[in-house]
Design an enzyme around this catalytic site. Structure first.
Site, mmCIF file in Angstrom:
data_model
loop_
_atom_site.group_PDB
_atom_site.id
_atom_site.type_symbol
_atom_site.label_atom_id
_atom_site.label_comp_id
_atom_site.label_asym_id
_atom_site.label_seq_id
_atom_site.Cartn_x
_atom_site.Cartn_y
_atom_site.Cartn_z
ATOM 1 N N HIS A 129 -7.967 -7.659 -0.138
ATOM 2 C CA HIS A 129 -6.655 -7.085 -0.456
ATOM 3 C C HIS A 129 -6.081 -7.650 -1.759
ATOM 4 O O HIS A 129 -6.064 -8.869 -1.967
ATOM 5 C CB HIS A 129 -5.666 -7.358 0.680
ATOM 6 C CG HIS A 129 -4.298 -6.794 0.417
ATOM 7 N ND1 HIS A 129 -3.899 -5.574 0.899
ATOM 8 C CD2 HIS A 129 -3.254 -7.262 -0.312
ATOM 9 C CE1 HIS A 129 -2.661 -5.327 0.481
ATOM 10 N NE2 HIS A 129 -2.253 -6.344 -0.261
ATOM 11 N N HIS A 158 0.832 -1.210 0.000
ATOM 12 C CA HIS A 158 0.000 0.000 0.000
ATOM 13 C C HIS A 158 0.867 1.260 0.000
ATOM 14 O O HIS A 158 0.499 2.274 -0.604
ATOM 15 C CB HIS A 158 -0.893 0.035 1.242
ATOM 16 C CG HIS A 158 -2.118 -0.800 1.160
ATOM 17 N ND1 HIS A 158 -3.192 -0.492 0.349
ATOM 18 C CD2 HIS A 158 -2.474 -1.931 1.827
ATOM 19 C CE1 HIS A 158 -4.149 -1.392 0.517
ATOM 20 N NE2 HIS A 158 -3.738 -2.279 1.399
ATOM 21 N N ASP A 194 -7.422 -2.169 -1.280
ATOM 22 C CA ASP A 194 -8.443 -2.919 -0.559
ATOM 23 C C ASP A 194 -9.747 -2.571 -1.244
ATOM 24 O O ASP A 194 -10.060 -1.372 -1.431
ATOM 25 C CB ASP A 194 -8.492 -2.532 0.915
ATOM 26 C CG ASP A 194 -7.249 -2.950 1.683
ATOM 27 O OD1 ASP A 194 -6.504 -3.823 1.193
ATOM 28 O OD2 ASP A 194 -7.022 -2.404 2.780
ATOM 29 N N GLU A 241 -7.032 -12.291 3.393
ATOM 30 C CA GLU A 241 -7.932 -11.136 3.317
ATOM 31 C C GLU A 241 -8.618 -11.138 1.954
ATOM 32 O O GLU A 241 -7.951 -10.970 0.921
ATOM 33 C CB GLU A 241 -7.166 -9.814 3.484
ATOM 34 C CG GLU A 241 -6.485 -9.653 4.839
ATOM 35 C CD GLU A 241 -5.673 -8.371 4.924
ATOM 36 O OE1 GLU A 241 -5.535 -7.656 3.898
ATOM 37 O OE2 GLU A 241 -5.163 -8.077 6.021
#
Length: 199
Positions: free
Chosen positions: A182, A108, A115, A179
């Protein structure tokens, strides 16, 4: 490079330049696992142009596969200073598996991760079986077969996750095992070695 200077960097694009993409950066408000605004006055609605181009491809594919649906970006560029705050917040817990160690750096922080979830034509988020940043096993894509078999994840919730993954993976992103929300653009080691981190 400091986040405050990102608008002057030619490698980055504002999310506002991406047609058909909805944006609700959760760390720019209080609706996140820390419970406070982590971005403050920082403008974090940016991506590296390679990730932005990937989002444009995904948006076009989604329009063909599920007309009326849109990608909703929940996080994009996350300055390294904020990554440190997330890491420190989870100190002493077993939840740090959900946050990249700042010593290595989050993708990120290079503007090369997103996300994301999906919204329908009414702007309502699709049911993914668990919430964004919900740090539980039900959020793990790698465990979805088990959760489907047990009934913890419904077929509809799984189809929603599959649609999200399908359009993003086909557009150059990579998912991760724990996740559903993500996605990285490019190999993590390559990014850390060759791209500019935003502090």
């Amino acid at each position: 490079m400091r986040c405050e200077d990102i608008a002057s960097h030619p490698d980055f694009r504002p999310l506002s330049s991406l047609a058909g993409v909805a944006v609700e950066l959760r760390y720019a408000g209080v609706n996140n696992f820390v419970g406070r605004n982590l971005y403050g006055s920082l403008d974090c609605a940016w991506l590296h142009h390679l990730a932005a181009a990937g989002l444009e491809r995904a948006t076009a594919m989604l329009a063909r596969e599920a007309p009326g649906h849109h990608l909703l970006i929940l996080d994009a560029l996350r300055p390294h200073r904020v990554q440190l705050e997330l890491w420190d917040f989870l100190e002493g817990t077993d939840l740090r598996q959900y946050v990249a160690d700042p010593a290595r750096g989050s993708i990120h922080s290079f503007g090369l991760a997103i996300d994301a979830t999906l919204v329908d034509a009414a702007g309502e988020e699709l049911d993914m079986g668990s919430g964004y940043d919900e740090m539980i096993e039900l959020s793990h894509p790698v465990l979805e077969a088990r959760h489907l078999a047990s009934g913890a994840l419904t077929p509809e919730q799984h189809r929603n996750r599959e649609l999200l993954r399908r359009v993003l993976l086909a557009s150059g992103f990579n998912g991760i095992s724990n996740e559903w929300w993500h996605f990285d653009m490019l190999d993590r080691s390559h990014v850390r070695q060759h791209f500019t981190r935003i502090d």
